[in-house]
Design an enzyme around this catalytic site. Structure first.
Site, PDB file in Angstrom:
ATOM      1  N   HIS A 177       0.803  -1.223   0.000  1.00  0.00           N
ATOM      2  CA  HIS A 177       0.000   0.000   0.000  1.00  0.00           C
ATOM      3  C   HIS A 177       0.833   1.268   0.000  1.00  0.00           C
ATOM      4  O   HIS A 177       0.440   2.276  -0.590  1.00  0.00           O
ATOM      5  CB  HIS A 177      -1.004  -0.033   1.145  1.00  0.00           C
ATOM      6  CG  HIS A 177      -2.079  -1.031   0.874  1.00  0.00           C
ATOM      7  ND1 HIS A 177      -2.142  -2.244   1.518  1.00  0.00           N
ATOM      8  CD2 HIS A 177      -3.067  -1.023  -0.037  1.00  0.00           C
ATOM      9  CE1 HIS A 177      -3.161  -2.930   1.027  1.00  0.00           C
ATOM     10  NE2 HIS A 177      -3.735  -2.221   0.089  1.00  0.00           N
ATOM     11  N   ARG A 284     -10.602   4.039  -2.274  1.00  0.00           N
ATOM     12  CA  ARG A 284     -10.174   3.279  -1.095  1.00  0.00           C
ATOM     13  C   ARG A 284     -10.498   4.115   0.153  1.00  0.00           C
ATOM     14  O   ARG A 284      -9.714   4.969   0.549  1.00  0.00           O
ATOM     15  CB  ARG A 284      -8.675   3.008  -1.150  1.00  0.00           C
ATOM     16  CG  ARG A 284      -8.223   2.065  -2.262  1.00  0.00           C
ATOM     17  CD  ARG A 284      -6.711   1.897  -2.220  1.00  0.00           C
ATOM     18  NE  ARG A 284      -6.228   0.753  -2.976  1.00  0.00           N
ATOM     19  CZ  ARG A 284      -5.575   0.844  -4.131  1.00  0.00           C
ATOM     20  NH1 ARG A 284      -5.333   2.008  -4.668  1.00  0.00           N
ATOM     21  NH2 ARG A 284      -5.149  -0.246  -4.738  1.00  0.00           N
ATOM     22  N   ARG A 320     -15.451   1.743  -2.149  1.00  0.00           N
ATOM     23  CA  ARG A 320     -15.194   0.460  -1.498  1.00  0.00           C
ATOM     24  C   ARG A 320     -15.312   0.618   0.014  1.00  0.00           C
ATOM     25  O   ARG A 320     -14.800   1.581   0.585  1.00  0.00           O
ATOM     26  CB  ARG A 320     -13.784  -0.002  -1.852  1.00  0.00           C
ATOM     27  CG  ARG A 320     -13.383  -1.264  -1.121  1.00  0.00           C
ATOM     28  CD  ARG A 320     -12.068  -1.803  -1.612  1.00  0.00           C
ATOM     29  NE  ARG A 320     -10.946  -1.117  -1.038  1.00  0.00           N
ATOM     30  CZ  ARG A 320      -9.684  -1.409  -1.324  1.00  0.00           C
ATOM     31  NH1 ARG A 320      -9.421  -2.345  -2.226  1.00  0.00           N
ATOM     32  NH2 ARG A 320      -8.696  -0.756  -0.767  1.00  0.00           N
ATOM     33  N   GLU A 419     -10.616 -11.109  -5.060  1.00  0.00           N
ATOM     34  CA  GLU A 419      -9.236 -11.063  -4.596  1.00  0.00           C
ATOM     35  C   GLU A 419      -8.810 -12.413  -4.041  1.00  0.00           C
ATOM     36  O   GLU A 419      -7.633 -12.691  -3.919  1.00  0.00           O
ATOM     37  CB  GLU A 419      -9.103  -9.993  -3.508  1.00  0.00           C
ATOM     38  CG  GLU A 419      -9.495  -8.623  -4.018  1.00  0.00           C
ATOM     39  CD  GLU A 419      -9.378  -7.531  -2.971  1.00  0.00           C
ATOM     40  OE1 GLU A 419      -8.463  -6.731  -3.078  1.00  0.00           O
ATOM     41  OE2 GLU A 419     -10.219  -7.500  -2.056  1.00  0.00           O
ATOM     42  N   ASN A 442      -3.950  -7.212  -7.135  1.00  0.00           N
ATOM     43  CA  ASN A 442      -2.832  -7.202  -6.175  1.00  0.00           C
ATOM     44  C   ASN A 442      -3.015  -8.316  -5.146  1.00  0.00           C
ATOM     45  O   ASN A 442      -2.112  -9.096  -4.869  1.00  0.00           O
ATOM     46  CB  ASN A 442      -2.757  -5.869  -5.422  1.00  0.00           C
ATOM     47  CG  ASN A 442      -2.647  -4.696  -6.363  1.00  0.00           C
ATOM     48  OD1 ASN A 442      -2.167  -4.839  -7.472  1.00  0.00           O
ATOM     49  ND2 ASN A 442      -3.102  -3.534  -5.916  1.00  0.00           N
ATOM     50  N   ASP A 443      -4.218  -8.363  -4.578  1.00  0.00           N
ATOM     51  CA  ASP A 443      -4.463  -9.407  -3.593  1.00  0.00           C
ATOM     52  C   ASP A 443      -4.677 -10.757  -4.263  1.00  0.00           C
ATOM     53  O   ASP A 443      -4.237 -11.785  -3.753  1.00  0.00           O
ATOM     54  CB  ASP A 443      -5.679  -9.043  -2.725  1.00  0.00           C
ATOM     55  CG  ASP A 443      -5.278  -8.097  -1.610  1.00  0.00           C
ATOM     56  OD1 ASP A 443      -4.251  -8.364  -0.965  1.00  0.00           O
ATOM     57  OD2 ASP A 443      -5.963  -7.071  -1.403  1.00  0.00           O
ATOM     58  N   ARG A 453       2.436  -9.733  -0.693  1.00  0.00           N
ATOM     59  CA  ARG A 453       2.714  -8.627  -1.613  1.00  0.00           C
ATOM     60  C   ARG A 453       3.714  -7.623  -1.054  1.00  0.00           C
ATOM     61  O   ARG A 453       4.240  -6.790  -1.779  1.00  0.00           O
ATOM     62  CB  ARG A 453       1.391  -7.919  -2.000  1.00  0.00           C
ATOM     63  CG  ARG A 453       0.676  -7.296  -0.848  1.00  0.00           C
ATOM     64  CD  ARG A 453      -0.775  -6.975  -1.175  1.00  0.00           C
ATOM     65  NE  ARG A 453      -0.976  -5.632  -1.658  1.00  0.00           N
ATOM     66  CZ  ARG A 453      -2.174  -5.083  -1.866  1.00  0.00           C
ATOM     67  NH1 ARG A 453      -3.272  -5.789  -1.668  1.00  0.00           N
ATOM     68  NH2 ARG A 453      -2.289  -3.866  -2.299  1.00  0.00           N
TER      69      ARG A 453
HETATM   70  C1  PEP Z   1      -6.158  -5.150  -5.091  1.00  0.00           C
HETATM   71  O1  PEP Z   1      -6.005  -5.957  -4.175  1.00  0.00           O
HETATM   72  O2  PEP Z   1      -5.798  -5.355  -6.273  1.00  0.00           O
HETATM   73  C2  PEP Z   1      -6.774  -3.840  -4.818  1.00  0.00           C
HETATM   74  C3  PEP Z   1      -7.058  -3.013  -5.788  1.00  0.00           C
HETATM   75  O3  PEP Z   1      -6.990  -3.535  -3.511  1.00  0.00           O
HETATM   76  P1  PEP Z   1      -5.825  -2.972  -2.547  1.00  0.00           P
HETATM   77  O4  PEP Z   1      -4.591  -2.780  -3.399  1.00  0.00           O
HETATM   78  O5  PEP Z   1      -6.326  -1.714  -1.964  1.00  0.00           O
HETATM   79  O6  PEP Z   1      -5.680  -4.087  -1.570  1.00  0.00           O
HETATM   80 MG    MG Z   2      -6.994  -5.584  -2.252  1.00  0.00          MG
END
Ligand code: PEP
Ligand code: MG
Length: 571
Positions: A177, A284, A320, A419, A442-443, A453
């Site tokens: 993040h 977010r 979200r 995710e 990402n998740d 990650r």
């Molecule tokens: C993700 O997981 O791809 C996503 C967009 O959420 P975040 O990066 O805020 O976990």
């Molecule tokens: Mg995510």
């Protein structure tokens, strides 16, 4: 390129300052002021958390206030200042160190919790003290490269784009993040450089190449000249790209895409418009909570969400619900250490456990819906039951608003983030329940590959080039298209030119990314055709290794758009 500024979080051992006799009472006064400020912070937290979440959660802060008022702690610090002439921060760190030695090895959960409380309180006092000390240094005349063990998401939010020329950290990964926030601010960043703080000192000249993941410490004249030239070319090209802001995101053969932006607040939403995005694909909301000293109430949340909706292009925003946990924590939700925080009490699991708190957020989002085209998105869904339960909660919230005659959006579409691989594999059943889907790659990648990650040791597994990911994305995108449900991809790969062709070729038409990447992706969109993209997607779906996919997509992007690859990671 800029000079380094080394940061730490105050808890690391540091050189102690020895004070002269004349400054001793001043240092005691500074310590008293810091404690008073922490006491006010804690009073506020007890009050608001007690009212908005519950007395049990507020109790944590009561314990912290007791620790702060404990004369043993304050007397020891003052005695150390006056008798040993050391500064307050050093004295606090020594006390912490001593307790760590005494109790750190004892595996008693109660003692460990008390140690965590003590660390928390001392951390708060240190933060107050270093804020005073660092204030003048953190406002340098010219931009600096921040060098740190890690950057916390809440810290990254406070950076001034004009004073932070780059960020390099020992831990963290490209989709963590803090990295996402750096990207949103357009700050070049490189993470995962172990041993960095031993190599770099405040004042060293650093060249930070965020595309390649390279950092040069005190580079020689050749490297410096080469990077200054690259920096100029990059700025020129990025400047030219932004001119495509008012052009439609339409391919050379006439297919329209939606290029949306990921935002954290109203400022980003305005940037999204200037970068040429057509809406906000992911807001977010947790950053509102991370930057707020205590829980924001319904009216405060409504004001924040409304500000984003009003600043967003076409007033189009997918909001979200809170995605806390993992690497994002607020003190008031009773956060406790977990062995695997990304697989633990995180995101929708955490929100669902605090019904009043969650309902407050839902009410604020539903109310914000009357100001634009707003979608409600639930993060980290794992099962069908979760979705069914959440829909009931939304229904109840709607009824309550209705009864109270408070205006809200009756027709707000509900979506889920894909995710968790389990949800992606059961996509058909989930599509029966929801209006839209957002792929959080990402998740999804970290859970699919079992690779954190934020952990630099496994960062190679978190790149978006695995055959498993490609197969899964293909399956999800196809299912959504067959069910006529809009699907957006909103992870970091949405902003990578190299990933665009396979995603478009698999049928994806909506991408949401950091506003900084909208111009380059639009450039790629406008020069591509479906035929080319489908060919690339078909080839990729037959490949069996990471290396093949990455090599092939890198070659493709370089062949087709050598100028755009300047903006892509070219490893
Ligand atoms: C993700 O997981 O791809 C996503 C967009 O959420 P975040 O990066 O805020 O976990
Ligand atoms: Mg995510």
């Amino acid at each position: 390129m800029a000079h380094a500024f080394c940061l730490d979080h105050g808890l690391l051992p540091k050189e102690s300052l020895s004070l002269d006799a004349a400054s001793l009472s001043g240092e005691v006064g500074r310590f008293d002021r810091a404690c008073a400020a922490v006491s006010r912070e804690l009073d506020d937290a007890i009050d608001r958390v007690g009212k908005q979440i519950g007395e049990e959660e507020a109790a944590i802060f009561r314990t912290h206030r007791l620790l702060l008022r404990d004369p043993t702690l304050t007397t020891r610090v003052k005695t150390a200042i006056l008798e040993r002439r050391i500064d307050a921060s050093t004295a606090l760190r020594e006390i912490l160190e001593e307790y760590n030695k005494l109790y750190g090895q004892i595996a008693d959960p109660y003692l460990q919790e008390r140690m965590a409380d003590l660390r928390d309180v001392i951390g708060r006092i240190l933060a107050q003290l270093t804020r005073e000390v660092q204030a003048p240094i953190l406002h340098p005349q010219e931009p600096v490269v921040l060098v740190a063990e890690e950057i916390l998401p809440s810290q990254a939010l406070t950076f001034d784009r004009h004073l932070v020329a780059g960020i390099v950290t020992e831990s963290g990964g490209a989709t963590g993040h803090a990295a996402i926030l750096a990207r949103a601010l357009g700050i070049p960043a490189v993470s995962g450089l172990r041993g960095l703080l031993r190599e770099v000192q405040t004042g060293d000249l650093l060249a930070v190449d965020g595309r390649e993941g390279h950092v040069y410490v005190n580079p020689g004249p050749e490297v410096e000249t080469a990077y200054r030239k690259l920096q100029r070319e990059y700025a020129d090209f990025a400047g030219k790209l932004i001119e495509n802001r008012d052009l439609e995101p339409i391919t050379a053969d006439g297919i329209r895409l939606e290029l949306l932006a990921n935002v954290n607040g109203p400022l980003d939403a305005a940037t999204a418009g200037s970068a040429g995005a057509t809406g906000v694909g992911l807001y977010r909301t947790e950053y509102l909570f991370l930057t707020h000293p205590s829980v924001p109430d319904e009216e405060e949340q409504l004001a924040a969400y409304r500000a984003v909706v009003e600043a967003a292009p076409n007033r189009l925003v997918t909001i979200r619900t809170l995605d806390l946990g993992g690497d994002k924590h607020v003190p008031y939700l009773g956060h406790r250490r977990e062995a695997n925080p990304f697989m633990g009490f995180r995101s929708i699991r955490l929100s669902s456990a605090y019904p009043d708190f969650f309902q407050t957020q839902l009410r604020a989002i539903l109310r914000a819906g009357v100001h634009g085209q707003v979608g409600l998105l639930f993060p980290m869904i794992s099962t069908l039951e979760e979705v069914q339960r959440l829909k009931k909660i939304v229904d109840r919230t709607r009824v309550a608003l209705h009864r109270a005659a408070i205006p809200f959006s009756e027709e707000m579409p509900l979506g889920i983030m894909l995710e968790v691989p389990a949800a992606a594999l059961c996509i058909e059943a989930l599509l029966e329940e929801v209006d839209f889907v957002s792929i959080g790659s990402n998740d999804l990648i970290q859970y699919l590959m079992a690779a954190d990650r934020d952990n630099p040791h496994v960062a190679h597994l978190c790149e978006p080039f695995s055959p498993a990911l490609m197969q899964l994305l293909h399956r999800v995108i196809r299912a959504c298209n067959e069910h006529g449900k809009p699907v957006t991809l909103c992870g970091e790969m949405a902003g990578w030119p190299r990933c665009f062709l396979p995603l478009f070729g698999m049928g994806l038409r909506r991408l949401s990314m950091s506003p900084a990447f909208v111009p380059s992706i639009k450039e790629v969109v406008r020069h591509t055709t479906l035929e080319l993209a489908e060919r690339v997607a078909n080839r990729v779906l037959q490949m069996q290794t990471y290396g093949e996919i990455r090599g092939y997509l890198t070659r493709k992007i370089r062949e087709a758009w050598p100028h755009v690859s300047l903006l892509d990671v070219s490893r």
